[in-house]
Design a protein around this motif. Structure first.
Motif, PDB file in Angstrom:
ATOM      1  N   ASN A 242       0.828  -1.196   0.000  1.00 26.95           N
ATOM      2  CA  ASN A 242       0.000   0.000   0.000  1.00 26.95           C
ATOM      3  C   ASN A 242       0.867   1.253   0.000  1.00 26.95           C
ATOM      4  OD1 ASN A 242      -1.515   2.321   1.368  1.00 26.95           O
ATOM      5  ND2 ASN A 242      -3.159   0.857   1.064  1.00 26.95           N
ATOM      6  N   ILE A 243       0.616   2.142  -0.941  1.00 23.24           N
ATOM      7  CA  ILE A 243       1.228   3.473  -0.961  1.00 23.24           C
ATOM      8  C   ILE A 243       0.121   4.453  -1.295  1.00 23.24           C
ATOM      9  CG2 ILE A 243       3.006   4.968  -1.952  1.00 23.24           C
ATOM     10  CD1 ILE A 243       4.512   2.513  -2.846  1.00 23.24           C
ATOM     11  N   ASN A 244      -0.028   5.473  -0.468  1.00 24.20           N
ATOM     12  CA  ASN A 244      -1.058   6.485  -0.695  1.00 24.20           C
ATOM     13  C   ASN A 244      -2.443   5.843  -0.760  1.00 24.20           C
ATOM     14  OD1 ASN A 244      -1.994   9.091  -1.048  1.00 24.20           O
ATOM     15  ND2 ASN A 244      -1.717   9.078  -3.267  1.00 24.20           N
ATOM     16  N   ASN A 245      -2.652   4.831   0.093  1.00 25.98           N
ATOM     17  CA  ASN A 245      -3.933   4.126   0.195  1.00 25.98           C
ATOM     18  C   ASN A 245      -4.348   3.429  -1.096  1.00 25.98           C
ATOM     19  OD1 ASN A 245      -4.065   4.981   2.823  1.00 25.98           O
ATOM     20  ND2 ASN A 245      -5.585   6.579   2.463  1.00 25.98           N
ATOM     21  N   LYS A 246      -3.380   3.078  -1.939  1.00 22.02           N
ATOM     22  CA  LYS A 246      -3.672   2.352  -3.174  1.00 22.02           C
ATOM     23  C   LYS A 246      -2.673   1.212  -3.334  1.00 22.02           C
ATOM     24  CE  LYS A 246      -3.465   5.743  -6.170  1.00 22.02           C
ATOM     25  NZ  LYS A 246      -3.610   6.445  -7.453  1.00 22.02           N
ATOM     26  N   PRO A 247      -3.058   0.127  -4.024  1.00 23.42           N
ATOM     27  CA  PRO A 247      -2.142  -1.008  -4.206  1.00 23.42           C
ATOM     28  C   PRO A 247      -1.055  -0.700  -5.224  1.00 23.42           C
ATOM     29  CG  PRO A 247      -4.205  -1.419  -5.361  1.00 23.42           C
ATOM     30  CD  PRO A 247      -4.400  -0.141  -4.580  1.00 23.42           C
ATOM     31  N   HIS A 248       0.138  -1.203  -4.925  1.00 23.52           N
ATOM     32  CA  HIS A 248       1.291  -1.029  -5.803  1.00 23.52           C
ATOM     33  C   HIS A 248       2.054  -2.342  -5.924  1.00 23.52           C
ATOM     34  CE1 HIS A 248       0.394   3.165  -4.903  1.00 23.52           C
ATOM     35  NE2 HIS A 248       1.256   3.548  -5.828  1.00 23.52           N
ATOM     36  N   TYR A 249       2.655  -2.549  -7.086  1.00 29.75           N
ATOM     37  CA  TYR A 249       3.558  -3.679  -7.270  1.00 29.75           C
ATOM     38  C   TYR A 249       4.933  -3.323  -6.709  1.00 29.75           C
ATOM     39  CZ  TYR A 249       0.188  -5.490 -10.709  1.00 29.75           C
ATOM     40  OH  TYR A 249      -0.932  -5.951 -11.338  1.00 29.75           O
ATOM     41  N   GLU A 250       5.502  -4.228  -5.950  1.00 31.36           N
ATOM     42  CA  GLU A 250       6.902  -4.116  -5.554  1.00 31.36           C
ATOM     43  C   GLU A 250       7.695  -5.090  -6.412  1.00 31.36           C
ATOM     44  OE1 GLU A 250       9.445  -5.779  -1.923  1.00 31.36           O
ATOM     45  OE2 GLU A 250       8.094  -4.157  -1.284  1.00 31.36           O
ATOM     46  N   ILE A 251       8.604  -4.565  -7.223  1.00 28.87           N
ATOM     47  CA  ILE A 251       9.349  -5.374  -8.179  1.00 28.87           C
ATOM     48  C   ILE A 251      10.838  -5.279  -7.874  1.00 28.87           C
ATOM     49  CG2 ILE A 251       9.911  -5.729 -10.614  1.00 28.87           C
ATOM     50  CD1 ILE A 251       7.191  -4.596 -11.328  1.00 28.87           C
ATOM     51  N   ASN A 252      11.464  -6.406  -7.630  1.00 30.97           N
ATOM     52  CA  ASN A 252      12.916  -6.458  -7.451  1.00 30.97           C
ATOM     53  C   ASN A 252      13.593  -6.545  -8.812  1.00 30.97           C
ATOM     54  OD1 ASN A 252      12.539  -6.435  -4.729  1.00 30.97           O
ATOM     55  ND2 ASN A 252      13.468  -8.424  -4.334  1.00 30.97           N
ATOM     56  N   PHE A 253      14.729  -5.885  -8.949  1.00 30.23           N
ATOM     57  CA  PHE A 253      15.496  -6.029 -10.192  1.00 30.23           C
ATOM     58  C   PHE A 253      16.968  -6.201  -9.864  1.00 30.23           C
ATOM     59  CE2 PHE A 253      15.337  -1.472  -9.354  1.00 30.23           C
ATOM     60  CZ  PHE A 253      16.627  -1.038  -9.618  1.00 30.23           C
ATOM     61  N   GLN A 254      17.663  -6.917 -10.729  1.00 34.82           N
ATOM     62  CA  GLN A 254      19.102  -7.141 -10.591  1.00 34.82           C
ATOM     63  C   GLN A 254      19.669  -7.521 -11.943  1.00 34.82           C
ATOM     64  OE1 GLN A 254      19.744 -10.303  -7.820  1.00 34.82           O
ATOM     65  NE2 GLN A 254      18.406 -11.732  -8.862  1.00 34.82           N
ATOM     66  N   PRO A 255      20.985  -7.349 -12.142  1.00 33.48           N
ATOM     67  CA  PRO A 255      21.581  -7.715 -13.427  1.00 33.48           C
ATOM     68  C   PRO A 255      21.406  -9.206 -13.709  1.00 33.48           C
ATOM     69  CG  PRO A 255      23.078  -6.338 -12.149  1.00 33.48           C
ATOM     70  CD  PRO A 255      21.959  -6.722 -11.223  1.00 33.48           C
ATOM     71  N   ARG A 256      21.230  -9.530 -14.969  1.00 32.21           N
ATOM     72  CA  ARG A 256      21.111 -10.935 -15.355  1.00 32.21           C
ATOM     73  C   ARG A 256      22.442 -11.659 -15.123  1.00 32.21           C
ATOM     74  NH1 ARG A 256      16.526 -12.200 -17.927  1.00 32.21           N
ATOM     75  NH2 ARG A 256      15.250 -10.502 -18.780  1.00 32.21           N
ATOM     76  N   ASN A 257      22.349 -12.946 -14.930  1.00 34.12           N
ATOM     77  CA  ASN A 257      23.547 -13.765 -14.717  1.00 34.12           C
ATOM     78  C   ASN A 257      24.501 -13.628 -15.895  1.00 34.12           C
ATOM     79  OD1 ASN A 257      22.589 -14.732 -12.271  1.00 34.12           O
ATOM     80  ND2 ASN A 257      21.589 -16.512 -13.201  1.00 34.12           N
ATOM     81  N   GLY A 258      25.770 -13.547 -15.584  1.00 36.46           N
ATOM     82  CA  GLY A 258      26.793 -13.489 -16.621  1.00 36.46           C
ATOM     83  C   GLY A 258      27.192 -12.094 -17.035  1.00 36.46           C
ATOM     84  N   ILE A 259      26.456 -11.064 -16.602  1.00 37.41           N
ATOM     85  CA  ILE A 259      26.810  -9.688 -16.952  1.00 37.41           C
ATOM     86  C   ILE A 259      27.875  -9.193 -15.989  1.00 37.41           C
ATOM     87  CG2 ILE A 259      25.964  -7.316 -17.054  1.00 37.41           C
ATOM     88  CD1 ILE A 259      23.352  -8.354 -18.101  1.00 37.41           C
ATOM     89  N   LYS A 260      28.997  -8.751 -16.511  1.00 37.13           N
ATOM     90  CA  LYS A 260      30.129  -8.349 -15.687  1.00 37.13           C
ATOM     91  C   LYS A 260      30.198  -6.849 -15.454  1.00 37.13           C
ATOM     92  CE  LYS A 260      32.925 -12.316 -17.126  1.00 37.13           C
ATOM     93  NZ  LYS A 260      34.209 -12.755 -17.732  1.00 37.13           N
ATOM     94  N   ASP A 261      29.382  -6.081 -16.152  1.00 39.12           N
ATOM     95  CA  ASP A 261      29.399  -4.635 -15.971  1.00 39.12           C
ATOM     96  C   ASP A 261      28.917  -4.251 -14.569  1.00 39.12           C
ATOM     97  OD1 ASP A 261      30.198  -4.246 -18.594  1.00 39.12           O
ATOM     98  OD2 ASP A 261      28.134  -4.190 -19.329  1.00 39.12           O
ATOM     99  N   ILE A 262      29.359  -3.101 -14.098  1.00 38.79           N
ATOM    100  CA  ILE A 262      28.835  -2.551 -12.848  1.00 38.79           C
ATOM    101  C   ILE A 262      27.483  -1.918 -13.159  1.00 38.79           C
ATOM    102  CG2 ILE A 262      29.162  -0.844 -11.033  1.00 38.79           C
ATOM    103  CD1 ILE A 262      32.124  -1.234 -11.256  1.00 38.79           C
TER     104      ILE A 262
END
Length: 423
Positions: A242-262
């Motif tokens: 809940n944010i501002n009394n409305k539903p929100h998606y919480e989405i985690n993100f991270q680099p895909r496996n094998g990517i060496k960049d910062i």
């Protein structure tokens, strides 16, 4: 690192150099000052970065790390309501008149879990949601440029002590979210406190802090975090919140496996109805990367070694009449400095560079770009553009982020030294 050019636009640029020791009364009468502290009902802990807004006005601020806020509002807002918002908690609305002349208001927010039907599923791959959120930016965010007033603070800590604090009020030209124009800022008023002594060996000059804070508007500059299409990241829907009394998606993100960049990892919050990006919290993957210092350090002596330990960022947005606007951003970078020619390089100094920007007012009258010589540039060191702390009533009618106890003590200590040196 193929994203190095884009990433370097976002982040702090530090320079290492040797150190040398060296209202208007009528307007005030038309204002009320509101004080309060925002706490969680379940834990009684303070809620930092809670949004504090006066209904029907574009006057706002955020709570500090101890949950405190101070908000100056016009007398015409006496019969309005103060709205407190925090991620995962129910909004609280309080009549402004009940807060006037009361310095110790405690405002307690109640957790607001999202109740889902038995067939609703909120987990799994979030890639399509993120792509659609990015596609909807032109319709979810303002298509017209507008003007903003912002409070900006930046600091440098050496070990446990502040050695520099800078505060400014800014005028900001916010370009359209459909435009490739950069946002512009100019300093209206500002002040600083520093503690520079001959015993210090280096001064970390904080370069580009205001430009960085504005670039953290990821709805305006999504490529800074996600690149062109976000193809280098995996996205996973964690839950509804809940944010501002409305539903929100919480989405985690991270680099895909094998990517060496910062790259980055973190959480992005999407409004479930519009898919507007409402908030993003993320870290740069610098831990254990010796090449990370190349992103942050512009110049350094040959004998100095820098290890970046953490780099984290927050950007927050607020809705008004169906459109979303940039509202707050913060940056914190921690690193260790060692000198290889001193004590065999065994001893290190810890530095923390931090900044935060809060939009305290927004208006659509007299929307004009600033003359080129008044604009803040990405190469500017803001501490070199403002004066030392002097007048305790310096801010007058302007809304600022209430200093935390730690910062308040640092200001007193640093300003006291300046006054003693001047005597």
């Amino acid at each position: 690192m193929k994203n190095y050019r884009v990433i370097s636009l976002l982040l702090l640029l530090l320079c290492s150099f040797p150190l040398f020791s060296d209202g208007d009364d009528v307007l005030q009468a038309q204002l009320f000052t509101l004080h309060g502290r925002v706490l969680a009902s379940d834990t009684r802990d303070p809620l930092p970065n809670a949004s504090v807004t006066v209904g029907n006005l574009n006057v706002s601020s955020v709570t500090n790390q101890d949950g405190y806020f101070t908000l100056r509002v016009p007398a015409s807002a006496r019969n309005s309501r103060l709205i407190i918002r925090y991620l995962g908690y129910e909004n609280m609305e309080i009549p402004v008149v009940t807060l006037i002349d009361k310095p110790n208001n405690h405002i307690v927010l109640t957790p607001s879990p999202i109740e889902l039907g038995p067939l609703e599923v909120v987990s799994g791959d979030g890639s399509e949601l993120m792509r659609e959120a990015l596609n909807r930016i032109p319709q979810n965010y303002s298509t017209d440029p507008n003007m903003m007033v912002a409070f900006y603070r930046e600091s440098i800590k050496k070990n446990a002590n502040y050695i520099s604090l800078v505060e400014t009020v800014l005028d900001v030209y916010k370009s359209s979210y459909r435009s490739y124009e950069n946002d512009q800022a100019k300093i209206y008023i500002g002040r600083k406190a520093t503690d520079i002594t001959p015993r210090d060996t280096i001064l970390m000059k904080f370069q580009g802090g205001i430009s960085t804070a504005l670039m953290l508007d990821v709805a305006k500059n999504p490529e800074i975090v996600f690149g062109e299409r976000g193809d280098e990241y995996s996205f996973n829907i964690e839950r509804m919140i809940n944010i501002n009394n409305k539903p929100h998606y919480e989405i985690n993100f991270q680099p895909r496996n094998g990517i060496k960049d910062i790259l980055f990892r973190g959480k992005v919050y999407l409004d479930a109805g519009s898919l507007a990006i409402v908030r993003i919290e993320f870290n740069m993957n610098v831990e254990g990367r010796k090449d990370a210092s190349n992103i942050f350090i512009r110049r350094k002596p040959a004998k100095m070694r820098v290890d970046v330990e953490e780099a984290r960022y927050i950007a927050d947005f607020i809705e008004n009449n169906g459109k979303w606007f940039f509202n707050y951003s913060s940056t914190e970078v921690r690193f260790r400095v060692r000198w290889t020619n001193r004590f065999f390089g065994l001893f290190a100094t810890n530095y923390t560079i931090g900044s935060e920007m809060a939009i305290t007012d927004r208006y659509q009258e007299s929307v004009n770009k600033f003359p080129r010589d008044e604009r803040i540039r990405s190469t500017d060191v803001i501490a070199e553009k403002v004066e030392h702390f002097q007048d305790p009533d310096f801010w007058g009618e302007y809304n600022v982020i209430e200093p935390g106890i730690e910062i308040t003590n640092a200001i007193k200590r640093l300003s006291g030294k300046l006054m003693r040196r001047a005597e």
